[in-house]
Write a protein that holds these residues in place. Sequence first.
Motif: not given
Length: 423
Positions: A279-281, A289-299, A310-322
């Motif tokens: 996942v990259q966005s 998350a809305e579809r009910g999977v158990d988790g994602i890997i930003l990669s 995208p750099v996964p580590f840079h993307l991480l804070p925005s994804v976690v917040r949303e």
Amino acid sequence: MPVERQLPNPAELRELLSFKKPDLHPRRRRLNAALTIEDLRKIAKRRTPRAAFDYTDGAADAEISLSRARQAFRDIEFHPSILRDVSRVDTSTTVFGGPSSLPFGIAPTGFTRLMQTEGEVAGAGAAGAAGIPFCLSTLGTTSIEDVRAANPTGRNWFQLYVMRERDISFGLVERAARAGFDTLLFTVDTPVAGARLRDKRNGFSIPPQLTASTIANAIPRPWWWWDFLTTAKLEFASLSTTGGTVGELLNSAMDPSISFADLDVIRSIWPGKIVVKGVQSVADSVELAERGVDGIILSNHGGRQLDRAPVPFHLLPSVVREVGPDFEVAVDTGIMHGADIVASIAMGASFTLVGRAYLYGLMGGGRAGVDRMIDILREEIVRTMQLLQVNSLADLTPEHVTQLTRLVPRDSAGRAASTLEAP
């Protein structure tokens, strides 16, 4: 006043001249000398033929994605607390419904026995001994059943590519379930192969082809060829397709028409946890998350697919917040130090995966090399947590880390963005 001098005391000289007993075991000696993952990488490069090493070490096109991912971890500023008792540190966590003694697991890697003949058996055994998850790739060179035998009581995960022949993918899912694998990583970033230019230049293929160049490169590495020629034939353990470069094999097997419908089908036949990898966005993270999977890997697949992704580590804070704190988000790509893992957890990641670090250890010393890789990262994680003065992973927060910025986004008119999201 002048310094008073005296003749050396013979007893004190004897203490100074006491020598450490030399270690005559070459593998143990070189692995004990490795203090960092980069040290393991240097050992791996010396001991492995160029084509195999470059397959692990390289990325797609100009390798910008990989370079940026590693730079992102270098561009960390830590903010330690003070006067906390950190004589004991707890590195354990729970991820995707099960325990892990450390906040990282071994990522899925293809063609692994080509790197070193012990391959996935070494990785799974080391992971089991350390109490961390091991993930087997669809393109692995050890069978699902043999990985289970190597790690009978530990956590085994399976990484799935959806292939043109769907029945092959479905069969692998069913085999992994029967073998007791608890988590499926559904990979979505490989509709076609990335441009692995090092592999093309090296003529890297499965099985390896002997040419004047590969023979010349092998002369100073006879141990690798001895292992390769005197052990079981190198082939995919889960697939019958062999022959060709990595790109050719991927393009012949993978289906660029993969869709959410395929995810729904796999979910219907997989009994364990299902996690979407690649996942990259932010938008895709929220939808999953809305579809009910158990988790994602930003990669971004270790920089091996779309370069300049995208750099996964840079993307991480925005994804976690949303997606919210209850949805599990793991991250990979670019991790070379335990501090990278600690920073990822602080910024909201539930877990991390390491791929190249694992293979550097494997190439450097087989199972013992993978054990050493885990030990290095464990020591770095514990030391970083102690210096930050936190007692557990749950104590890590975004306040402990600042992501320093090098690249500033511009709007569609080419102007520098006037505001940036807080890290």
